[in-house]
Design a protein around this motif. Structure first.
Motif, PDB file in Angstrom:
ATOM      1  N   ARG A 288      28.798 -60.250  24.710  1.00 44.59           N
ATOM      2  CA  ARG A 288      29.220 -59.386  25.717  1.00 44.59           C
ATOM      3  C   ARG A 288      27.953 -58.848  26.494  1.00 44.59           C
ATOM      4  O   ARG A 288      26.857 -58.842  26.060  1.00 44.59           O
ATOM      5  N   ASP A 289      28.014 -57.813  27.450  1.00 42.71           N
ATOM      6  CA  ASP A 289      27.123 -57.205  28.227  1.00 42.71           C
ATOM      7  C   ASP A 289      26.451 -56.156  27.506  1.00 42.71           C
ATOM      8  O   ASP A 289      27.234 -55.313  26.615  1.00 42.71           O
ATOM      9  N   THR A 290      25.235 -56.373  27.264  1.00 41.73           N
ATOM     10  CA  THR A 290      24.171 -55.441  26.125  1.00 41.73           C
ATOM     11  C   THR A 290      24.506 -53.951  26.573  1.00 41.73           C
ATOM     12  O   THR A 290      24.033 -52.991  25.869  1.00 41.73           O
ATOM     13  N   GLU A 291      24.400 -53.629  27.994  1.00 37.36           N
ATOM     14  CA  GLU A 291      24.562 -52.691  28.382  1.00 37.36           C
ATOM     15  C   GLU A 291      25.942 -51.709  28.105  1.00 37.36           C
ATOM     16  O   GLU A 291      26.077 -50.566  27.756  1.00 37.36           O
ATOM     17  N   GLN A 292      27.044 -52.645  28.124  1.00 33.25           N
ATOM     18  CA  GLN A 292      28.523 -51.849  27.900  1.00 33.25           C
ATOM     19  C   GLN A 292      28.596 -52.134  26.263  1.00 33.25           C
ATOM     20  O   GLN A 292      29.307 -51.136  25.687  1.00 33.25           O
ATOM     21  N   TYR A 293      27.844 -53.006  25.562  1.00 36.87           N
ATOM     22  CA  TYR A 293      27.946 -52.932  24.039  1.00 36.87           C
ATOM     23  C   TYR A 293      26.842 -52.857  23.645  1.00 36.87           C
ATOM     24  O   TYR A 293      25.852 -53.819  23.168  1.00 36.87           O
ATOM     25  N   PRO A 294      26.086 -51.536  23.373  1.00 37.13           N
ATOM     26  CA  PRO A 294      24.683 -51.483  22.766  1.00 37.13           C
ATOM     27  C   PRO A 294      24.459 -52.258  21.376  1.00 37.13           C
ATOM     28  O   PRO A 294      23.398 -52.417  21.203  1.00 37.13           O
ATOM     29  N   GLY A 295      25.561 -52.290  20.642  1.00 31.43           N
ATOM     30  CA  GLY A 295      25.247 -53.036  19.190  1.00 31.43           C
ATOM     31  C   GLY A 295      25.172 -54.568  19.462  1.00 31.43           C
ATOM     32  O   GLY A 295      24.830 -55.159  18.399  1.00 31.43           O
ATOM     33  N   SER A 296      25.318 -54.821  20.530  1.00 24.67           N
ATOM     34  CA  SER A 296      25.012 -56.540  20.570  1.00 24.67           C
ATOM     35  C   SER A 296      23.787 -56.921  20.697  1.00 24.67           C
ATOM     36  O   SER A 296      22.794 -56.121  21.063  1.00 24.67           O
ATOM     37  N   THR A 297      23.273 -57.978  20.249  1.00 26.18           N
ATOM     38  CA  THR A 297      21.899 -58.373  20.106  1.00 26.18           C
ATOM     39  C   THR A 297      21.374 -59.603  20.787  1.00 26.18           C
ATOM     40  O   THR A 297      22.238 -60.551  20.739  1.00 26.18           O
ATOM     41  N   PRO A 298      20.324 -59.487  21.757  1.00 26.60           N
ATOM     42  CA  PRO A 298      19.843 -60.626  22.288  1.00 26.60           C
ATOM     43  C   PRO A 298      19.423 -61.745  21.718  1.00 26.60           C
ATOM     44  O   PRO A 298      18.935 -61.449  20.690  1.00 26.60           O
TER      45      PRO A 298
ATOM     46  N   LEU B 113      23.868 -60.893  28.547  1.00 27.14           N
ATOM     47  CA  LEU B 113      24.578 -60.912  27.533  1.00 27.14           C
ATOM     48  C   LEU B 113      23.994 -60.943  25.988  1.00 27.14           C
ATOM     49  O   LEU B 113      22.833 -61.386  26.079  1.00 27.14           O
ATOM     50  N   GLY B 114      24.658 -60.211  25.194  1.00 30.47           N
ATOM     51  CA  GLY B 114      24.058 -60.267  24.029  1.00 30.47           C
ATOM     52  C   GLY B 114      25.186 -60.587  22.932  1.00 30.47           C
ATOM     53  O   GLY B 114      26.325 -60.520  23.181  1.00 30.47           O
ATOM     54  N   LYS B 115      24.832 -61.145  21.510  1.00 32.41           N
ATOM     55  CA  LYS B 115      25.920 -61.559  20.458  1.00 32.41           C
ATOM     56  C   LYS B 115      26.312 -60.358  19.745  1.00 32.41           C
ATOM     57  O   LYS B 115      25.765 -59.482  19.302  1.00 32.41           O
ATOM     58  N   ILE B 116      27.794 -60.202  19.785  1.00 34.80           N
ATOM     59  CA  ILE B 116      28.348 -59.140  18.965  1.00 34.80           C
ATOM     60  C   ILE B 116      28.135 -59.724  17.494  1.00 34.80           C
ATOM     61  O   ILE B 116      28.354 -60.727  17.001  1.00 34.80           O
TER      62      ILE B 116
END
Length: 534
Positions: free
Chosen positions: A496-506, A486-489
């Motif tokens: 959200r899942d970083t693969e499903q939401y490429p814009g999210s940041t770990p 998961l990464g932060k939107i």
């Protein structure tokens, strides 16, 4: 100095083993907590509500009125018109005399109306369990060579079915039915429909000799091996009856308000078949008839229950397997129609009702009964309001047994074969199988294991294969849970899942994993390895 940004966490004292075990059992077996609302009631009210809980009849009967009875009367008469030909037909599937199919539609409806929780379920015999009983018990006692012993073992298997179902209901083990997944039931019913349809070729062609096996290869082999027995007269009559029945089913699908045409069609086939056989002397032309049906109500059969150790394993096995299938089918059908009315049924009460039906039925010359789909659908469409429709059906069957039963002696076997084939063709759910293939391949494999196992091996093996795969899948879900990083939107507090939401940041230096199952010994090593990969 304490950091003001930190929040205190309250850790409650750990519960003792007995308290935790009691809470877990309650959550598993009593999630509905039926007696919670009665805690503060007066003793008399508490007793009244307890009786209403265990005997649903006392819950709806005090509010019953003539307006409701009008609907239930029509529904009860309608399902009786279906119960008579189905009772005779399915008794033929179970390899027992046809009169016992009519007996099985007399006593059980009264029992279910007292203990059942569904307003729409119409009880009676079912094709799958009839054939399964014939296959399982017939392996130990031949219905042709020793029909008396075979009939007694059928009663005994029905008794064990009732004991098994009642025990599960009282122990509130409805959770076991949940292991028969929708995929398993779809495949099992489809495979059963195929082999039942093929077995009806014996009646359609007027064959005298046939196989005792139920798999596709054996049945087709027997049909072509006895080509010298084929009678074209029987085949022509059978095709005409089958075409008529299929037309009424098509008419019901196109015009749902004409459901009653499809409902009475089997009875029309039986009546027309009887008249044809009587006036055309059908027996002389190779068209076999049912034969004598004696008048009178159910004779007692408790004295015929056979607990001989030689036959006990087969009757217990038949009772357990058919009991589980009958429960799953009946409960699933009852729930399906209840959902349409935004109502609920209690699975444990249903198991107790089915169990009492079969225990009392085994004492009164009935064989296994549950809630068949076709009869319940007719009951629902006919506008039933309560379980009183079963009571009406029971009284109508009583009148039939007392006065009308001998009139059905001229029923051609080919007419019964057409009725069974028409009913079974509606159970092969191709659309659902295709949907499973598109949505979930593993569910499709589970469905096909039941379908092909039942069709080409045997009914119990196909069922066990499918249930085994379903359990394997459940274990795989727990032992190999889906895990995603998961990464932060940005500009939000969402992860959200970083693969499903490429814009999210770990988060720097922190690994956040979302797991599809709780952590325990079977998946701890897998989760640790996945963590290292991430």
């Amino acid at each position: 100095m304490a950091n003001p940004s930190r929040q205190a966490v309250n850790f409650a004292a750990p519960r003792g083993f007995a308290t935790a075990f009691k809470a877990d059992c309650k959550e598993t077996f009593f999630p509905d907590d039926p007696f919670h609302e009665m805690k503060h009631e007066k003793p008399l009210n508490k007793l009244k509500k307890t009786i209403q809980y265990f005997i649903p009849l006392f819950e709806w009967l005090p509010n019953y009125n003539l307006r409701l009875f009008r609907y239930d009367l029509l529904a009860g008469i309608t399902i009786t018109s279906l119960a008579i030909p189905q009772g005779i037909s399915y008794a033929k599937l179970a390899s027992i005399p046809p009169i016992y199919g009519l007996y099985s539609s007399f006593i059980p409806p009264f029992v279910y109306s007292i203990f059942g929780s569904s307003k729409h379920l119409a009880v009676g015999t079912v094709a799958a369990c009839s054939l399964l009983l014939s296959e399982t018990v017939g392996a130990k006692a031949s219905p042709q060579d020793d029909p008396t012993l075979y009939l007694h073992l059928i009663f005994t298997a029905t008794f064990f079915t009732g004991i098994f179902q009642t025990a599960l209901g009282f122990l509130r083990l409805g959770i076991l039915v949940d292991f028969l997944s929708h995929s398993t039931i779809t495949g099992f019913m489809g495979g059963t429909a195929i082999i039942i349809c093929l077995q009806q070729l014996k009646g359609m062609f007027g064959l005298i000799h046939f196989t005792t096996h139920t798999d596709v290869v054996s049945v087709l082999g027997a049909v072509f091996r006895h080509r010298n027995e084929w009678r074209w007269e029987s085949a022509v009559v059978g095709i005409i009856f089958l075409a008529f029945l299929q037309f009424t089913r098509y008419l019901r699908q196109k015009r749902p308000k004409l459901f009653w045409v499809s409902a009475i069609a089997p009875m029309v086939v039986v009546v027309v078949g009887c008249l044809f056989a009587f006036f055309a002397h059908a027996e002389k032309h190779g068209i076999q008839i049912v034969g004598e049906l004696k008048k009178g109500l159910n004779p007692p059969s408790i004295q015929y229950l056979n607990f001989d150790p030689q036959y006990l394993p087969v009757t217990v096995r038949a009772g357990l397997i058919t009991g589980l299938i009958a429960m799953a089918e009946g409960i699933a059908i009852g729930r399906s129609f209840a959902i349409m009315k935004s109502e609920q049924t209690d699975g444990n009460k249903e198991m107790i009702a089915f169990g009492f039906m079969n225990i009392i039925g085994s004492f009164t010359s009935c064989y296994l009964t549950t809630g068949p789909f076709s009869k319940t659908a007719v009951n629902f469409n006919a506008g039933c309001r309560t379980a009183m429709s079963n009571v009406v059906m029971g009284f109508c069957m009583m009148l039939t047994l007392l006065f009308l039963a001998p009139l059905f002696r001229y029923t051609p076997l080919v007419a019964l074969s057409a009725i069974i084939m028409s009913a079974m063709l509606g159970l092969i759910n191709y659309d659902e199988m295709i949907h499973l293939f598109k949505v979930d391949k593993f569910d499709f494999v589970i469905c096909m294991a039941a379908f092909l196992g039942v069709s080409f091996i045997s009914m119990d093996v196909g069922l066990m294969l499918s249930v085994g795969l379903a359990l394997l899948r459940a274990l795989l879900y727990v032992a190999r849970p889906a895990a995603c990083k998961l990464g932060k939107i940005p500009n939000s507090s969402l992860y959200r899942d970083t693969e499903q939401y490429p814009g999210s940041t770990p988060i720097q230096g922190v690994l956040v994993l979302q797991l599809g199952s709780p952590i325990y010994f079977a998946n701890s090593t897998y989760i640790r390895e996945r963590s290292f990969i991430h």
